[in-house]
Design an enzyme around this catalytic site. Structure first.
Site, PDB file in Angstrom:
ATOM      1  N   ASP A 218      40.245  39.608  39.761  1.00  0.00           N
ATOM      2  CA  ASP A 218      41.007  40.129  40.651  1.00  0.00           C
ATOM      3  C   ASP A 218      40.108  41.531  41.370  1.00  0.00           C
ATOM      4  O   ASP A 218      39.460  41.834  42.902  1.00  0.00           O
ATOM      5  CB  ASP A 218      42.455  41.099  40.930  1.00  0.00           C
TER       6      ASP A 218
ATOM      7  N   GLU B 284      42.837  36.762  34.806  1.00  0.00           N
ATOM      8  CA  GLU B 284      42.902  37.017  36.853  1.00  0.00           C
ATOM      9  C   GLU B 284      43.320  37.977  37.394  1.00  0.00           C
ATOM     10  O   GLU B 284      42.577  38.353  37.865  1.00  0.00           O
ATOM     11  CB  GLU B 284      44.494  35.792  36.403  1.00  0.00           C
TER      12      GLU B 284
ATOM     13  N   GLU C  91      40.326  33.292  40.712  1.00  0.00           N
ATOM     14  CA  GLU C  91      41.023  34.736  40.046  1.00  0.00           C
ATOM     15  C   GLU C  91      40.231  34.754  38.547  1.00  0.00           C
ATOM     16  O   GLU C  91      39.171  34.698  38.085  1.00  0.00           O
ATOM     17  CB  GLU C  91      41.605  35.668  40.572  1.00  0.00           C
TER      18      GLU C  91
ATOM     19  N   ASP D  29      45.212  32.574  41.739  1.00  0.00           N
ATOM     20  CA  ASP D  29      45.362  33.278  40.295  1.00  0.00           C
ATOM     21  C   ASP D  29      44.052  32.299  39.986  1.00  0.00           C
ATOM     22  O   ASP D  29      43.884  32.919  38.907  1.00  0.00           O
ATOM     23  CB  ASP D  29      46.720  32.824  39.805  1.00  0.00           C
TER      24      ASP D  29
HETATM   25 MN    MN Z   1      46.917  36.810  40.972  1.00  0.00          MN
END
Ligand code: MN
Length: 246
Positions: A58, A54, A130, A127
């Site tokens: 990102d 994650e 990502e 999340d």
């Molecule tokens: Mn996140």
């Protein structure tokens, strides 16, 4: 590693591959991308959760979105670009994209989280979105080409449209700050008025004040409540500004 992946997990991995139109070389990566920490804790054998993927995803998404923005808005300044980008890679917007691929139903969650409908939570959907892009990036040998192609295939047109329509969540705290600097030469103050409810399910009321104007916002986090209070103040002040100009 692949042979150790149980059938119930493999079905989720396959479903993810079908949705992305991408076959993972290392099947443990998509499995990790779909594993919430609560499941990793509950599961009796060792299994890795998605938090590191994650973290990586990102950054991957930030790069992909930056490229789309500079190519779509070649005239835009850095400040404007970074405001749009932070709105795009926000929980509110990425969770919308995660819903397009129905990622929520693929996540491995603990029984407790399932009972509390964890798979529908914005923060979780964001999340997982990502972590999936982080997993593709690692699987390709840390190159951006494939994750970029996948993102663009599903989301590029929608993203550009949403930005042009103003249909992305706006960062009202920074918008308000820019406006109040301009009008008053000051920034607004935020104060938590109440925080009610049990520890894991609190509701916050925050007051925003600037030069005699006071607004309040309610939310499930301090940030959410502040944003709502900022939005109200921003609306009022920009309305006044317009009226004074006319
Ligand atoms: Mn996140």
């Amino acid at each position: 590693m692949n042979s150790e992946i149980k059938k119930e997990f493999l079905d989720r991995v396959k479903a993810l591959e079908e949705r992305l139109g991408y076959q993972f070389k290392d099947k443990s990566l998509p499995l990790t991308a779909l594993t919430h920490r609560s499941f990793a804790v509950e599961y009796h054998k060792k299994i890795t959760d998605y938090e590191v993927l994650e973290f990586l995803g990102d950054a991957v998404l930030s790069l992909i979105v930056s490229e789309i923005l500079i190519k779509t808005f070649p005239e835009a300044r850095e400040g404007e670009l970074s405001q749009i980008r932070s709105a795009v890679i926000s929980e509110a917007y990425l969770s919308k994209l995660a819903r397009v691929l129905n990622l929520g139903e693929l996540v491995l969650l603990s029984r407790g989280e399932i009972a509390q409908k964890g798979m529908e939570r914005e923060s979780l959907l964001c999340d997982v979105f990502e972590s999936v892009f982080g997993a593709v990036y690692v699987d390709c040998g840390y190159e951006i080409e494939t994750p970029r192609k996948i993102f663009n295939k599903f989301f590029k047109d929608r993203l550009i449209q949403d930005i042009k329509k103003g249909d992305i969540p706006r960062d009202y705290k920074s918008l308000l700050q820019i406006l109040t600097q301009k009008i008053f030469g000051k920034t607004p103050k935020y104060r938590v008025i109440t925080a009610e409810g049990p520890e894991h399910d609190k509701t916050f009321t925050v007051e925003c004040s600037i030069e005699g104007l006071k607004t309040t916002g309610i939310g499930k986090s301090k940030k959410e409540a502040e944003t709502k209070a900022a939005q109200k103040a921003f609306m009022e002040l920009s309305q006044k500004e317009k009226e004074e100009k006319n």
